[in-house]
Design an enzyme around this catalytic site. Structure first.
Site, PDB file in Angstrom:
ATOM      1  N   ASP A  33       0.745  -1.001  -0.056  1.00 11.58           N
ATOM      2  CA  ASP A  33       0.012   0.029   0.054  1.00 11.58           C
ATOM      3  C   ASP A  33       0.829   1.235  -0.057  1.00 11.58           C
ATOM      4  OD1 ASP A  33      -2.340   1.504   0.054  1.00 11.58           O
ATOM      5  OD2 ASP A  33      -2.809   0.944   1.932  1.00 11.58           O
ATOM      6  N   TRP A  38       2.796   7.864  -2.629  1.00  4.35           N
ATOM      7  CA  TRP A  38       4.170   8.204  -3.124  1.00  4.35           C
ATOM      8  C   TRP A  38       4.198   9.058  -4.356  1.00  4.35           C
ATOM      9  CZ3 TRP A  38       7.302   7.152  -7.337  1.00  4.35           C
ATOM     10  CH2 TRP A  38       8.554   7.265  -6.914  1.00  4.35           C
ATOM     11  N   HIS A  50       2.989   3.199  -9.170  1.00  4.55           N
ATOM     12  CA  HIS A  50       2.709   1.751  -9.144  1.00  4.55           C
ATOM     13  C   HIS A  50       3.915   1.004  -9.811  1.00  4.55           C
ATOM     14  CE1 HIS A  50      -1.389   1.641  -7.808  1.00  4.55           C
ATOM     15  NE2 HIS A  50      -1.948   2.165  -8.716  1.00  4.55           N
ATOM     16  N   TRP A  82     -11.003  -2.757  -9.567  1.00  4.60           N
ATOM     17  CA  TRP A  82     -11.784  -2.175 -10.933  1.00  4.60           C
ATOM     18  C   TRP A  82     -12.596  -0.890 -10.847  1.00  4.60           C
ATOM     19  CZ3 TRP A  82      -9.967  -5.107 -14.624  1.00  4.60           C
ATOM     20  CH2 TRP A  82      -9.859  -6.382 -14.458  1.00  4.60           C
ATOM     21  N   ARG A  84     -11.492   1.652  -9.777  1.00  4.88           N
ATOM     22  CA  ARG A  84     -10.325   2.940  -9.978  1.00  4.88           C
ATOM     23  C   ARG A  84     -10.372   3.566 -11.316  1.00  4.88           C
ATOM     24  NH1 ARG A  84      -5.224   2.345  -6.005  1.00  4.88           N
ATOM     25  NH2 ARG A  84      -6.391   1.318  -4.247  1.00  4.88           N
ATOM     26  N   LEU A 144      10.349 -21.375  -3.442  1.00  5.93           N
ATOM     27  CA  LEU A 144       9.256 -20.612  -2.999  1.00  5.93           C
ATOM     28  C   LEU A 144       8.051 -20.499  -4.032  1.00  5.93           C
ATOM     29  CD1 LEU A 144       8.844 -18.001  -1.318  1.00  5.93           C
ATOM     30  CD2 LEU A 144       9.504 -16.529  -3.526  1.00  5.93           C
ATOM     31  N   LEU A 208      -7.326  -5.336   6.893  1.00  4.00           N
ATOM     32  CA  LEU A 208      -6.870  -6.630   6.043  1.00  4.00           C
ATOM     33  C   LEU A 208      -7.506  -6.429   4.609  1.00  4.00           C
ATOM     34  CD1 LEU A 208      -5.538  -9.214   6.622  1.00  4.00           C
ATOM     35  CD2 LEU A 208      -7.560 -10.218   7.454  1.00  4.00           C
ATOM     36  N   SER A 209      -8.637  -5.498   4.497  1.00  5.77           N
ATOM     37  CA  SER A 209      -8.818  -5.353   2.813  1.00  5.77           C
ATOM     38  C   SER A 209      -9.179  -6.569   2.447  1.00  5.77           C
ATOM     39  CB  SER A 209      -7.917  -4.463   2.203  1.00  5.77           C
ATOM     40  OG  SER A 209      -7.722  -3.229   3.107  1.00  5.77           O
TER      41      SER A 209
HETATM   42  C1  FPP Z   1      -1.876   0.170  -3.573  1.00 12.67           C
HETATM   43  O1  FPP Z   1      -1.508   1.254  -3.451  1.00 12.67           O
HETATM   44  C2  FPP Z   1      -1.280  -0.593  -4.376  1.00 12.67           C
HETATM   45  C3  FPP Z   1      -2.146  -1.214  -5.622  1.00 12.67           C
HETATM   46  C4  FPP Z   1      -3.674  -1.092  -5.649  1.00 12.67           C
HETATM   47  C5  FPP Z   1      -1.521  -2.091  -6.533  1.00 12.67           C
HETATM   48  C6  FPP Z   1      -0.387  -2.787  -6.125  1.00 12.67           C
HETATM   49  C7  FPP Z   1       0.596  -3.260  -7.425  1.00 12.67           C
HETATM   50  C8  FPP Z   1       1.914  -3.116  -7.554  1.00 12.67           C
HETATM   51  C9  FPP Z   1       2.951  -2.699  -6.710  1.00 12.67           C
HETATM   52  C10 FPP Z   1       2.477  -3.559  -8.999  1.00 12.67           C
HETATM   53  C11 FPP Z   1       1.667  -4.513  -9.780  1.00 12.67           C
HETATM   54  C12 FPP Z   1       1.958  -5.921  -9.580  1.00 12.67           C
HETATM   55  C13 FPP Z   1       2.571  -6.681 -10.302  1.00 12.67           C
HETATM   56  C14 FPP Z   1       2.502  -8.384 -10.087  1.00 12.67           C
HETATM   57  C15 FPP Z   1       3.191  -6.180 -11.257  1.00 12.67           C
HETATM   58  P1  FPP Z   1      -2.567   2.546  -3.789  1.00 12.67           P
HETATM   59  O2  FPP Z   1      -2.678   2.930  -5.125  1.00 12.67           O
HETATM   60  O3  FPP Z   1      -3.841   2.118  -2.878  1.00 12.67           O
HETATM   61  O4  FPP Z   1      -1.831   4.001  -2.679  1.00 12.67           O
HETATM   62  P2  FPP Z   1      -2.631   4.922  -1.854  1.00 12.67           P
HETATM   63  O5  FPP Z   1      -3.366   4.318  -0.631  1.00 12.67           O
HETATM   64  O6  FPP Z   1      -1.499   5.760  -1.467  1.00 12.67           O
HETATM   65  O7  FPP Z   1      -3.384   5.526  -2.914  1.00 12.67           O
END
Ligand code: FPP
Length: 254
Positions: A33, A38, A50, A82, A84, A144, A208-209
């Site tokens: 998260d 960021w 991302h 979805w 978003r 793994l 835990l979402s």
């Molecule tokens: C949550 O941060 C993160 C996500 C919804 C996506 C996580 C995905 C990746 C790190 C990369 C993609 C995965 C692969 C396998 C290539 P957020 O956007 O909700 O952060 P925020 O709460 O700060 O807005």
């Protein structure tokens, strides 16, 4: 845009080895998260957050494998994601393709077994094929367990298991009395894997979402404040050390 120091910080010259830990979890789950925050902090589009988060993910997978941890589950895309903006969903879908294109050879060479948790059928065809190929290519690997949750929801996983058990019972192939906590878990995506010992959610959120609800029944939880793209191997080692200091009682006294 990023300093050289920032880019190299994650190569983790001081990463710990398995001998540095008194106890390591068998199964680590991570809710990655903070990518959006960021990106905002760096005045970048959310997709860049991302993308930077994917760099963290590569390093964490490598280190988990080096430490000999049995299973690592990463929450990449929930059933709720979805909703978003389409641009962000598209960026995440593209990252999935990029990630597997660049990592699959190394992961396979390292004997990593890839499993996608979630319903692939709602994904675009190319993503479905890529994920299926990664699973098939690594199916016989014994190292793994790398579980990547994509279009995943924990309740949905439990309902699917219940539905399968109910239909087996309706067909007379299973007695309802024979269902146990253990046998139930064989119907989850993570069948055969150890329960989650440690769940890490970055960015300071403490939820835990809908992630691995059944498997996290006795997990230890850690919520480091660091945003996922800034989360280093050293931060991960700190979390693993903190896990080693936890007194796990599983409901008993000592
Ligand atoms: C949550 O941060 C993160 C996500 C919804 C996506 C996580 C995905 C990746 C790190 C990369 C993609 C995965 C692969 C396998 C290539 P957020 O956007 O909700 O952060 P925020 O709460 O700060 O807005």
């Amino acid at each position: 845009m990023f300093s050289i120091e920032h880019l190299f910080r994650k190569s983790a010259p001081h990463a710990r080895t398995a001998d540095d830990f008194s106890r390591l979890p068998a199964h680590v789950a991570i809710i990655m998260d903070g990518n959006g925050r960021w990106a905002k902090k760096h005045r970048l589009a959310v997709a860049k957050g991302h993308r930077q988060g994917t760099e963290t993910l590569r390093e964490i997978i490598r280190h988990t494998d080096d430490l000999g941890i049995r299973a690592l589950s990463l929450y990449a895309f929930s059933t709720e994601n979805w909703s978003r903006p389409q641009e962000e969903v598209d960026a995440l879908m593209q990252l999935i393709l990029d990630f597997f294109a660049s990592e699959i050879d190394e992961l396979d060479a390292k004997n990593v077994h890839i499993l996608i948790l979630g319903d692939k059928s709602r994904l675009p065809r190319l993503q479905q094929e890529t994920l299926l190929q990664a699973e098939e290519r690594t199916a016989k690997n014994t190292g793994l367990h790398l579980n990547i949750a994509i279009n995943y929801g924990g309740r949905d996983e439990i309902v699917r298991a219940a539905r399968r058990l109910a239909s087996l019972a309706a067909e007379g192939r299973l007695s309802p009395d024979s269902i146990t906590e253990h046998s139930f878990s064989d119907y989850l995506y993570t069948s055969g894997q150890p329960d989650v010992d440690l769940l890490i959610r970055t960015s300071g959120e403490m939820r835990l979402s809908n992630f691995l609800l059944y498997q996290c029944a006795y997990a230890e939880f850690l919520f480091p404040k660091t945003l996922w793209p800034d989360f280093t191997v050293a931060d991960y080692d700190d979390a693993l050390m903190a896990f080693g200091r936890r007194n796990r009682r599983f409901g008993s006294r000592s």
